[in-house]
Motif scaffolding. Sequence first.
Motif, PDB file in Angstrom:
ATOM      1  N   GLN A 104       0.828  -1.208   0.000  1.00 41.87           N
ATOM      2  CA  GLN A 104       0.000   0.000   0.000  1.00 41.87           C
ATOM      3  C   GLN A 104       0.865   1.262   0.000  1.00 41.87           C
ATOM      4  O   GLN A 104       0.588   2.227  -0.723  1.00 41.87           O
ATOM      5  CB  GLN A 104      -0.931  -0.013   1.218  1.00 41.87           C
ATOM      6  N   VAL A 126      -2.791  -9.765  -5.409  1.00 38.11           N
ATOM      7  CA  VAL A 126      -4.229  -9.959  -5.221  1.00 38.11           C
ATOM      8  C   VAL A 126      -4.434 -10.739  -3.925  1.00 38.11           C
ATOM      9  O   VAL A 126      -4.072 -11.911  -3.826  1.00 38.11           O
ATOM     10  CB  VAL A 126      -4.853 -10.713  -6.411  1.00 38.11           C
ATOM     11  N   GLU A 127      -5.000 -10.072  -2.938  1.00 40.88           N
ATOM     12  CA  GLU A 127      -5.139 -10.670  -1.607  1.00 40.88           C
ATOM     13  C   GLU A 127      -6.372 -11.567  -1.516  1.00 40.88           C
ATOM     14  O   GLU A 127      -7.338 -11.417  -2.261  1.00 40.88           O
ATOM     15  CB  GLU A 127      -5.238  -9.560  -0.547  1.00 40.88           C
ATOM     16  N   SER A 132      -8.944  -6.237   1.360  1.00 37.75           N
ATOM     17  CA  SER A 132      -7.512  -5.950   1.285  1.00 37.75           C
ATOM     18  C   SER A 132      -7.090  -5.488  -0.105  1.00 37.75           C
ATOM     19  O   SER A 132      -5.970  -4.998  -0.281  1.00 37.75           O
ATOM     20  CB  SER A 132      -6.700  -7.190   1.683  1.00 37.75           C
ATOM     21  N   ASN A 133      -7.975  -5.656  -1.064  1.00 39.65           N
ATOM     22  CA  ASN A 133      -7.692  -5.204  -2.427  1.00 39.65           C
ATOM     23  C   ASN A 133      -8.284  -3.822  -2.719  1.00 39.65           C
ATOM     24  O   ASN A 133      -8.144  -3.314  -3.836  1.00 39.65           O
ATOM     25  CB  ASN A 133      -8.240  -6.218  -3.447  1.00 39.65           C
ATOM     26  N   ILE A 136      -6.135  -1.106  -4.367  1.00 37.32           N
ATOM     27  CA  ILE A 136      -5.928  -1.209  -5.818  1.00 37.32           C
ATOM     28  C   ILE A 136      -7.162  -0.708  -6.555  1.00 37.32           C
ATOM     29  O   ILE A 136      -7.063   0.047  -7.528  1.00 37.32           O
ATOM     30  CB  ILE A 136      -5.609  -2.666  -6.217  1.00 37.32           C
ATOM     31  N   LEU A 152      -7.913  -9.492 -10.887  1.00 39.04           N
ATOM     32  CA  LEU A 152      -8.716  -8.749  -9.941  1.00 39.04           C
ATOM     33  C   LEU A 152      -9.770  -7.995 -10.739  1.00 39.04           C
ATOM     34  O   LEU A 152      -9.438  -7.282 -11.688  1.00 39.04           O
ATOM     35  CB  LEU A 152      -7.865  -7.758  -9.143  1.00 39.04           C
TER      36      LEU A 152
END
Length: 334
Positions: A104, A126-127, A132-133, A136, A152
């Motif tokens: 981040q 890509v989490e 958590s994405n 992005i 994603l």
Amino acid sequence: MNIYDISKKAGVSIATVSRVLNGSDKVSNTTRKKVLDVIEEYRYTPNAFARSLGLNSMYTVGILCSDSSDVYQAQAIYYLERELKKNAYASMLCCTGHQLEEKQKCLQLLISRNVDAVFFIGSHFVEESPESNDYIIETAKKTPVFILNGELKGKNIYSILCDDYMASKDITDLIFSHGSTSPIYLYRTLNYSGKKKIHGFLKSCENHGITTSEKRLFSCPGPLDKTCTILENIKESGLYFDSVISADDELATGAVKYALHNHLSIPEDFQIAGYNNSVLSTCSTPEITTVDNRVEYMCVTSVSLMMQVFQGQDLPTKNMFSGSIIEHNTTRKG
């Protein structure tokens, strides 16, 4: 007046205008004069400060990778930068490591520098957790995002990836077709790409009558010498295996060392397959059968997509291509 207006007035592409502004020698004198005439007529000032304020463009993109010493990621960085230079774009590289907070921070740093696009190398960005994405997805609302070998979903996010599931299944099928009855699979991470490869291996095992294939999956997160140790431990546990299929060529190289240490004849007694078609597969003795996941093609395609996005074209957000098997000397012939 901005770069898009100049391209229309001069009757050339945005990439051509960009090359002229950056002094590239890959523009004919006639075309260069045409662009410069428009610039002079409309008193456009093509300096970096004017670009950042007036055009919101520095003709620079951001590249994020987790580890630039990784062979696969290093290849991707090289090909990305090569293609970007061809289109008169510079790049800023950030190596993030694997912690979400650092990813981040690095992305925020690039955005603060007014980059025109962001490239993420690898599916580890890509989490698992959707929230958590968000960093992005929020970035993509303002800046095009390109994810290489990961997926994603989100507006202005473009995924360019190899079909790792099918490639992994195909190379496992090949090992079976050459006489293997008990393969095992070595992997590093359980990211998007890693899971696809594992699913391909498991499907091939299922098709060949192995119902307990999950017990044939082994994590090998460490360096090459640790791979040899892990394989020795598997042998001592009593699990028989006559072949190793791995998630990358470095793991496959470790399997070669294991086989030689145990006086196993390759490929007659023991077959090995890698992944990535990296220089490691040909530096090894014997050379390793591997999957070519076409990293150069992926990078060329990614930059081409970026230029099309800048031109306002409507493009698919997912671009998947097939890998191919490169047979060397660690699998039996025919």
